[in-house]
Design a protein around this motif. Sequence first.
Motif, PDB file in Angstrom:
ATOM      1  N   ASP A 117       9.829  12.805   0.265  1.00 22.46           N
ATOM      2  CA  ASP A 117      10.930  12.383  -0.633  1.00 22.46           C
ATOM      3  C   ASP A 117      10.444  12.385  -2.080  1.00 22.46           C
ATOM      4  N   ILE A 118       9.256  11.799  -2.288  1.00 20.63           N
ATOM      5  CA  ILE A 118       8.742  11.648  -3.656  1.00 20.63           C
ATOM      6  C   ILE A 118       8.396  13.031  -4.220  1.00 20.63           C
ATOM      7  N   ALA A 119       7.836  13.917  -3.363  1.00 16.77           N
ATOM      8  CA  ALA A 119       7.521  15.286  -3.815  1.00 16.77           C
ATOM      9  C   ALA A 119       8.794  15.980  -4.291  1.00 16.77           C
ATOM     10  N   THR A 120       9.903  15.747  -3.569  1.00 16.81           N
ATOM     11  CA  THR A 120      11.185  16.353  -3.967  1.00 16.81           C
ATOM     12  C   THR A 120      11.640  15.811  -5.320  1.00 16.81           C
ATOM     13  N   VAL A 121      11.547  14.476  -5.495  1.00 16.09           N
ATOM     14  CA  VAL A 121      11.959  13.874  -6.767  1.00 16.09           C
ATOM     15  C   VAL A 121      11.119  14.465  -7.908  1.00 16.09           C
ATOM     16  N   ILE A 122       9.813  14.567  -7.681  1.00 10.73           N
ATOM     17  CA  ILE A 122       8.915  15.085  -8.725  1.00 10.73           C
ATOM     18  C   ILE A 122       9.291  16.528  -9.082  1.00 10.73           C
ATOM     19  N   GLU A 123       9.542  17.324  -8.046  1.00 12.42           N
ATOM     20  CA  GLU A 123       9.870  18.736  -8.278  1.00 12.42           C
ATOM     21  C   GLU A 123      11.135  18.866  -9.135  1.00 12.42           C
ATOM     22  N   VAL A 124      12.153  18.072  -8.776  1.00  5.29           N
ATOM     23  CA  VAL A 124      13.420  18.127  -9.527  1.00  5.29           C
ATOM     24  C   VAL A 124      13.213  17.597 -10.942  1.00  5.29           C
ATOM     25  N   MET A 125      12.479  16.493 -11.069  1.00 11.27           N
ATOM     26  CA  MET A 125      12.288  15.888 -12.398  1.00 11.27           C
ATOM     27  C   MET A 125      11.520  16.812 -13.321  1.00 11.27           C
ATOM     28  N   ASN A 126      10.544  17.489 -12.789  1.00 12.84           N
ATOM     29  CA  ASN A 126       9.726  18.352 -13.654  1.00 12.84           C
ATOM     30  C   ASN A 126      10.482  19.574 -14.176  1.00 12.84           C
ATOM     31  N   LYS A 127      11.701  19.797 -13.604  1.00  8.54           N
ATOM     32  CA  LYS A 127      12.540  20.904 -14.120  1.00  8.54           C
ATOM     33  C   LYS A 127      13.533  20.393 -15.175  1.00  8.54           C
ATOM     34  N   PHE A 128      13.503  19.111 -15.462  1.00 10.89           N
ATOM     35  CA  PHE A 128      14.445  18.528 -16.441  1.00 10.89           C
ATOM     36  C   PHE A 128      14.035  18.876 -17.861  1.00 10.89           C
ATOM     37  N   GLU A 174       0.833  -1.209   0.000  1.00 10.47           N
ATOM     38  CA  GLU A 174       0.000   0.000   0.000  1.00 10.47           C
ATOM     39  C   GLU A 174       0.866   1.257   0.000  1.00 10.47           C
ATOM     40  N   HIS A 175       1.954   1.215   0.800  1.00  7.70           N
ATOM     41  CA  HIS A 175       2.857   2.361   0.857  1.00  7.70           C
ATOM     42  C   HIS A 175       3.446   2.632  -0.523  1.00  7.70           C
ATOM     43  N   LYS A 176       3.916   1.556  -1.178  1.00  7.27           N
ATOM     44  CA  LYS A 176       4.522   1.725  -2.502  1.00  7.27           C
ATOM     45  C   LYS A 176       3.473   2.203  -3.523  1.00  7.27           C
ATOM     46  N   ARG A 177       2.242   1.720  -3.396  1.00  5.52           N
ATOM     47  CA  ARG A 177       1.176   2.152  -4.313  1.00  5.52           C
ATOM     48  C   ARG A 177       0.863   3.643  -4.116  1.00  5.52           C
ATOM     49  N   LYS A 178       0.923   4.085  -2.871  1.00  7.55           N
ATOM     50  CA  LYS A 178       0.674   5.513  -2.587  1.00  7.55           C
ATOM     51  C   LYS A 178       1.769   6.373  -3.238  1.00  7.55           C
ATOM     52  N   LEU A 179       3.040   5.951  -3.030  1.00  9.29           N
ATOM     53  CA  LEU A 179       4.149   6.718  -3.615  1.00  9.29           C
ATOM     54  C   LEU A 179       4.055   6.709  -5.138  1.00  9.29           C
ATOM     55  N   ALA A 180       3.676   5.542  -5.698  1.00 10.96           N
ATOM     56  CA  ALA A 180       3.538   5.428  -7.161  1.00 10.96           C
ATOM     57  C   ALA A 180       2.467   6.393  -7.671  1.00 10.96           C
ATOM     58  N   SER A 181       1.371   6.513  -6.915  1.00  7.83           N
ATOM     59  CA  SER A 181       0.283   7.388  -7.388  1.00  7.83           C
ATOM     60  C   SER A 181       0.737   8.848  -7.365  1.00  7.83           C
ATOM     61  N   LEU A 182       1.618   9.195  -6.415  1.00 10.11           N
ATOM     62  CA  LEU A 182       2.152  10.564  -6.391  1.00 10.11           C
ATOM     63  C   LEU A 182       2.971  10.827  -7.646  1.00 10.11           C
ATOM     64  N   TYR A 183       3.848   9.868  -7.996  1.00 14.56           N
ATOM     65  CA  TYR A 183       4.640  10.019  -9.234  1.00 14.56           C
ATOM     66  C   TYR A 183       3.718  10.137 -10.448  1.00 14.56           C
ATOM     67  N   THR A 184       2.747   9.212 -10.515  1.00 13.93           N
ATOM     68  CA  THR A 184       1.919   9.120 -11.713  1.00 13.93           C
ATOM     69  C   THR A 184       1.124  10.403 -11.934  1.00 13.93           C
ATOM     70  N   THR A 185       0.659  11.005 -10.838  1.00 19.50           N
ATOM     71  CA  THR A 185      -0.130  12.237 -11.014  1.00 19.50           C
ATOM     72  C   THR A 185       0.769  13.485 -11.046  1.00 19.50           C
ATOM     73  N   GLY A 186       1.940  13.417 -10.404  1.00 18.29           N
ATOM     74  CA  GLY A 186       2.772  14.622 -10.271  1.00 18.29           C
ATOM     75  C   GLY A 186       3.780  14.844 -11.383  1.00 18.29           C
ATOM     76  N   LEU A 187       4.226  13.782 -12.044  1.00 20.38           N
ATOM     77  CA  LEU A 187       5.275  13.941 -13.064  1.00 20.38           C
ATOM     78  C   LEU A 187       4.694  14.507 -14.351  1.00 20.38           C
ATOM     79  N   LYS A 188       5.480  15.358 -15.008  1.00 24.63           N
ATOM     80  CA  LYS A 188       4.986  15.935 -16.270  1.00 24.63           C
ATOM     81  C   LYS A 188       4.962  14.862 -17.360  1.00 24.63           C
TER      82      LYS A 188
END
Length: 363
Positions: free
Chosen positions: A352-363, A252-266
Amino acid sequence: MAVIEYENLGKVNQPFFDEYRKAFDTVLKSGWYILGNAVKDFEQQYASYCETRHCIGVANGLDALILSLKAFGFKAGAEIIVPSNTYIATILAIVHNQLKPVLVEPDITTYNIDAAKIEEKITPKTKGILVVHLYGKMCEMDKVTAIADKYQLKVIEDCAQSHGATYKNKKSGNWGHFGAHSFYPTKNLGAIADAGALTCNDEELKNKIAFLRNYGSTVKYYNEMVGYNSRLDEIQAAFLTVKLKQLDGINEHKRKLASLYTTGLKADFIRPVIHPEYFDVYHIYNVRHPKRNELKAYLLKNEIKTEIHYPVAPNKQKAMKGILDGIETPIAEEIHQTTLSLPISYFHTEQDIATVIEVMNKF
Ligand SMILES: Cc1ncc(COP(=O)(O)O)c(C=O)c1O
């Protein structure tokens, strides 16, 4: 900014330390260190978790695959259908049985074996289909088992990355003749050393594995077949029983983090597909990008560690010279050239995942 690690097994296991210590003490004091109550308990509980009749603990995931093929007694040279996009262990299990791997390309949207391409690879020599539920997403098992029934083939599921995943509400490891599970420490249900298991519903197959893993014997010093020593360790079994109680929580934890990536990444990043018939457990969360290597270097510069699963397709590995020569797998290679695995461990936080998303979306 602190480094975001890809994995940290000390942190993953930290919530279980107290219970592990108690479990270790119980095994230590029991004086019974091989195939005792801890293995029996884990086998029962993991079979129940997978909704299968049986579970037999073995030494690791590769052995689970090797022994499952061995149990059918296929003649040397028989052909086994296997995905071109997998970890090398799946192919090695076929090769170690003197069988011939016949590669089938993946569906580029799921990364798993393309069921529509299996039938064209079947010949009179084909004896089995060994599928892999890669990254924590299951294969289209209804289609795979229908083809297997039509041609009377054996089906083995490589469940190393799919503990707890389901397809059409049926668990990974409960579709084929065997489910082969690895409990390598990084897996969703990871031990703290090598460990593995087979799940199955057939009493005769279960008995064969029970013999094969233990020198071809179930009664000491009476050997009925040419066996191996591939037993699940008592201490690892005790640890696995502790962690199994939290496997759904880990998923469940991994699914939650995955959903953050899936909705947050450009949209530049190709993300895993989501479909209501699949319950994915995200052993790995991958994205694909044409500039994968630059993306990886950029993230590292920003203190975010990533991995590549996998950098080289099995048919391009040196070890496969003379075995998979001349076989082209452009879809698998496209995946290997563009895929990047992002941090998604049990210890990672939503921040952690929010940070990864923020950095990735600036790539
Ligand atoms: C898909 C797959 N199959 C098989 C294995 C082999 O498992 P083990 O390392 O426990 O032998 C692994 C992992 O290591 C894997 O990821």
